[in-house]
Design a protein around this motif. Structure first.
Motif, mmCIF file in Angstrom:
data_model
loop_
_atom_site.group_PDB
_atom_site.id
_atom_site.type_symbol
_atom_site.label_atom_id
_atom_site.label_comp_id
_atom_site.label_asym_id
_atom_site.label_seq_id
_atom_site.Cartn_x
_atom_site.Cartn_y
_atom_site.Cartn_z
ATOM 1 N N MET A 1 0.976 -1.133 0.051
ATOM 2 C CA MET A 1 0.018 0.112 0.099
ATOM 3 C C MET A 1 0.777 1.439 0.042
ATOM 4 O O MET A 1 1.905 1.376 0.844
ATOM 5 C CB MET A 1 -0.831 -0.116 1.196
ATOM 6 C CG MET A 1 -1.775 -1.081 1.234
ATOM 7 S SD MET A 1 -2.654 -1.387 3.043
ATOM 8 C CE MET A 1 -1.477 -2.460 3.922
ATOM 9 N N LYS B 1 0.995 2.059 -7.253
ATOM 10 C CA LYS B 1 0.582 1.262 -8.160
ATOM 11 C C LYS B 1 -0.584 1.839 -8.970
ATOM 12 O O LYS B 1 -0.407 1.699 -10.150
ATOM 13 C CB LYS B 1 -0.104 -0.360 -7.472
ATOM 14 C CG LYS B 1 0.954 -0.918 -6.561
ATOM 15 C CD LYS B 1 0.368 -2.218 -6.147
ATOM 16 C CE LYS B 1 -0.759 -2.216 -5.084
ATOM 17 N NZ LYS B 1 -0.365 -1.593 -3.817
ATOM 18 N N ASP C 1 -9.149 -3.466 -6.649
ATOM 19 C CA ASP C 1 -9.666 -2.961 -5.601
ATOM 20 C C ASP C 1 -11.190 -2.292 -6.167
ATOM 21 O O ASP C 1 -12.020 -2.426 -5.553
ATOM 22 C CB ASP C 1 -9.029 -2.041 -4.720
ATOM 23 C CG ASP C 1 -7.932 -2.640 -3.916
ATOM 24 O OD1 ASP C 1 -7.871 -3.776 -3.369
ATOM 25 O OD2 ASP C 1 -7.015 -1.852 -3.524
ATOM 26 N N ILE D 1 -13.652 -1.172 0.195
ATOM 27 C CA ILE D 1 -12.906 -2.291 0.950
ATOM 28 C C ILE D 1 -13.058 -2.308 2.422
ATOM 29 O O ILE D 1 -13.041 -3.365 2.986
ATOM 30 C CB ILE D 1 -11.486 -1.746 0.485
ATOM 31 C CG1 ILE D 1 -11.252 -1.700 -0.980
ATOM 32 C CG2 ILE D 1 -10.433 -2.878 1.116
ATOM 33 C CD1 ILE D 1 -11.523 -3.058 -1.774
ATOM 34 N N PHE E 1 -13.139 -11.057 1.496
ATOM 35 C CA PHE E 1 -12.836 -10.021 0.758
ATOM 36 C C PHE E 1 -11.635 -10.632 -0.345
ATOM 37 O O PHE E 1 -11.420 -10.324 -1.474
ATOM 38 C CB PHE E 1 -11.797 -8.654 1.635
ATOM 39 C CG PHE E 1 -10.991 -8.010 0.850
ATOM 40 C CD1 PHE E 1 -11.589 -7.183 -0.260
ATOM 41 C CD2 PHE E 1 -9.672 -8.036 0.571
ATOM 42 C CE1 PHE E 1 -10.614 -6.249 -1.114
ATOM 43 C CE2 PHE E 1 -8.549 -7.413 -0.081
ATOM 44 C CZ PHE E 1 -9.143 -6.506 -1.103
ATOM 45 N N ARG E 2 -10.640 -11.351 0.309
ATOM 46 C CA ARG E 2 -9.419 -12.198 -0.517
ATOM 47 C C ARG E 2 -10.205 -12.977 -1.479
ATOM 48 O O ARG E 2 -9.851 -13.247 -2.744
ATOM 49 C CB ARG E 2 -8.634 -13.007 0.423
ATOM 50 C CG ARG E 2 -7.963 -12.253 1.208
ATOM 51 C CD ARG E 2 -6.839 -11.304 0.676
ATOM 52 N NE ARG E 2 -6.266 -10.444 1.645
ATOM 53 C CZ ARG E 2 -5.737 -9.452 1.240
ATOM 54 N NH1 ARG E 2 -5.600 -8.701 0.027
ATOM 55 N NH2 ARG E 2 -4.975 -8.775 2.268
ATOM 56 N N GLU F 1 -11.338 -10.536 -4.212
ATOM 57 C CA GLU F 1 -10.176 -10.194 -4.904
ATOM 58 C C GLU F 1 -9.671 -11.095 -5.979
ATOM 59 O O GLU F 1 -9.195 -10.853 -6.918
ATOM 60 C CB GLU F 1 -9.202 -9.897 -3.809
ATOM 61 C CG GLU F 1 -7.891 -9.367 -4.377
ATOM 62 C CD GLU F 1 -6.754 -9.082 -3.266
ATOM 63 O OE1 GLU F 1 -6.555 -9.864 -2.319
ATOM 64 O OE2 GLU F 1 -6.214 -7.863 -3.231
ATOM 65 N N GLY G 1 -4.265 -5.062 -5.391
ATOM 66 C CA GLY G 1 -4.338 -4.639 -4.252
ATOM 67 C C GLY G 1 -2.875 -5.413 -3.541
ATOM 68 O O GLY G 1 -2.478 -6.522 -4.202
ATOM 69 N N GLY G 2 -2.352 -4.893 -2.541
ATOM 70 C CA GLY G 2 -0.917 -5.226 -1.953
ATOM 71 C C GLY G 2 -0.874 -6.456 -1.564
ATOM 72 O O GLY G 2 0.178 -7.041 -1.541
ATOM 73 N N GLY G 3 -2.121 -7.049 -1.108
ATOM 74 C CA GLY G 3 -2.023 -8.704 -0.562
ATOM 75 C C GLY G 3 -2.184 -9.564 -1.723
ATOM 76 O O GLY G 3 -2.278 -10.685 -1.391
ATOM 77 N N ARG H 1 -7.874 2.069 4.068
ATOM 78 C CA ARG H 1 -7.051 0.904 4.062
ATOM 79 C C ARG H 1 -7.230 0.196 5.687
ATOM 80 O O ARG H 1 -6.554 0.364 6.582
ATOM 81 C CB ARG H 1 -5.754 1.145 3.644
ATOM 82 C CG ARG H 1 -5.524 1.485 2.466
ATOM 83 C CD ARG H 1 -4.301 1.671 2.142
ATOM 84 N NE ARG H 1 -3.925 1.840 0.528
ATOM 85 C CZ ARG H 1 -4.121 3.148 -0.085
ATOM 86 N NH1 ARG H 1 -4.536 4.240 0.470
ATOM 87 N NH2 ARG H 1 -3.854 3.031 -1.402
ATOM 88 N N PRO H 2 -8.255 -0.769 5.645
ATOM 89 C CA PRO H 2 -8.372 -1.242 7.038
ATOM 90 C C PRO H 2 -7.167 -1.921 7.753
ATOM 91 O O PRO H 2 -7.130 -2.203 8.863
ATOM 92 C CB PRO H 2 -9.591 -2.403 6.712
ATOM 93 C CG PRO H 2 -9.514 -2.527 5.233
ATOM 94 C CD PRO H 2 -9.072 -1.264 4.768
ATOM 95 N N LEU H 3 -6.272 -2.567 7.082
ATOM 96 C CA LEU H 3 -5.156 -3.016 7.443
ATOM 97 C C LEU H 3 -4.220 -2.070 7.948
ATOM 98 O O LEU H 3 -3.268 -2.392 8.918
ATOM 99 C CB LEU H 3 -4.376 -4.012 6.295
ATOM 100 C CG LEU H 3 -4.879 -5.064 5.889
ATOM 101 C CD1 LEU H 3 -3.886 -5.763 4.851
ATOM 102 C CD2 LEU H 3 -5.195 -6.237 6.913
ATOM 103 N N ARG I 1 5.719 -10.118 3.634
ATOM 104 C CA ARG I 1 5.487 -10.262 2.145
ATOM 105 C C ARG I 1 6.625 -10.122 1.079
ATOM 106 O O ARG I 1 6.597 -10.507 -0.030
ATOM 107 C CB ARG I 1 4.503 -9.019 1.653
ATOM 108 C CG ARG I 1 3.189 -9.032 2.363
ATOM 109 C CD ARG I 1 2.270 -7.940 2.252
ATOM 110 N NE ARG I 1 1.099 -7.988 2.738
ATOM 111 C CZ ARG I 1 0.090 -7.386 2.341
ATOM 112 N NH1 ARG I 1 0.348 -6.030 1.628
ATOM 113 N NH2 ARG I 1 -1.075 -7.735 3.003
HETATM 114 C C1 S3P Z 1 -4.218 -4.581 1.051
HETATM 115 C C2 S3P Z 1 -4.128 -3.333 0.080
HETATM 116 C C3 S3P Z 1 -5.070 -2.817 -0.235
HETATM 117 C C4 S3P Z 1 -6.453 -3.336 -0.445
HETATM 118 C C5 S3P Z 1 -6.723 -3.856 0.956
HETATM 119 C C6 S3P Z 1 -5.881 -4.730 1.503
HETATM 120 C C7 S3P Z 1 -3.295 -5.299 1.296
HETATM 121 O O1 S3P Z 1 -4.811 -2.198 -1.674
HETATM 122 O O2 S3P Z 1 -6.212 -4.609 -1.285
HETATM 123 O O3 S3P Z 1 -6.677 -2.796 1.889
HETATM 124 O O4 S3P Z 1 -3.421 -6.460 1.852
HETATM 125 O O5 S3P Z 1 -1.846 -4.813 1.195
HETATM 126 P P1 S3P Z 1 -3.832 -1.142 -2.195
HETATM 127 O O6 S3P Z 1 -2.366 -1.954 -2.162
HETATM 128 O O7 S3P Z 1 -4.031 -0.760 -3.497
HETATM 129 O O8 S3P Z 1 -3.888 -0.066 -1.143
#
Ligand code: S3P
Length: 190
Positions: free
Chosen positions: A16, A20, A39, A50, A62-63, A66, A84-86, A125-127, A145
């Motif tokens: 995040m 990107k 996203d 999100i 959510f995953r 995704e 998304g970052g994950g 960004r909930p994380l 990661r």
């Molecule tokens: C996440 C990144 C977010 C989004 C979600 C979880 C992650 O996307 O998918 O909040 O797990 O790193 P961005 O990387 O676009 O912020």
């Protein structure tokens, strides 16, 4: 985008705040390609943000949304895609994305990511929400990661202290040397 033989997808991965979506839009513009953001697809398909999804159905669901978005974008060609970052932590997603595209890892140190994300970036960004030490949280995520990012990426670009145009330019220079990544028209026009 060439209608006859489109190039492979260029897929941007990374933490995040790594840029990107911003870089992806610039890159798409330079190439005349559509830009896709998983996203945004998830939010459009579910009608929820999100943050709402994490709060209502949880990260696991959510995953799954995704992964469905990844399957959808991976079925296309000639796109610039931000995931998304994950997303690349799930090997299924890596397999899908790699089938039709090359992944570019965008990097920046935790303190740089923190500055980019503070405020609105954290709220969506909930994380990261409620984290007392944002840089430490981002550093921990980066460490967790690192292997997955490295394994998925065909190349990586350091975004520290650089604007999106500059980063996009570096990706374009690299892309020219990747067989099949750019269409013949793109190779002639950039
Ligand atoms: C996440 C990144 C977010 C989004 C979600 C979880 C992650 O996307 O998918 O909040 O797990 O790193 P961005 O990387 O676009 O912020």
């Amino acid at each position: 985008m060439s209608l006859i033989t489109p190039g492979r997808n260029i897929v941007l991965i990374g933490l995040m705040g790594s840029g990107k979506s911003t870089v992806g839009r610039v890159l798409a513009e330079r190439l005349g390609r559509p830009f896709m953001d998983t996203d945004e697809i998830v939010q459009r398909e579910t009608g929820r943000t999100i943050t709402e999804l994490f709060a209502s159905v949880g990260e696991r669901d959510f995953r799954e949304h995704e992964a469905a978005a990844v399957r959808w974008v991976s079925a296309l060609r000639g796109q610039v895609i931000a995931v998304g970052g994950g997303a690349v932590l799930d090997p299924r997603n890596v397999t899908q994305l790699r089938a039709t595209g090359d992944m570019v890892l965008l990097t920046a140190p935790p303190d740089v990511l923190r500055v980019r994300l503070e405020g609105a970036g954290v709220a969506s960004r909930p994380l990261l929400e409620g984290e007392p030490d944002l840089a430490a949280r981002l550093a921990a995520l980066g460490e967790e990661r690192a292997d997955a990012y490295k394994a998925a990426a065909a190349t990586s670009v350091d975004t520290t202290g650089r604007g999106p145009e500059d980063v996009a330019e570096e990706i374009l220079v690299w892309a020219r040397s990747r067989p099949g990544l750019l269409s013949r028209e793109e190779l002639e026009s950039i």
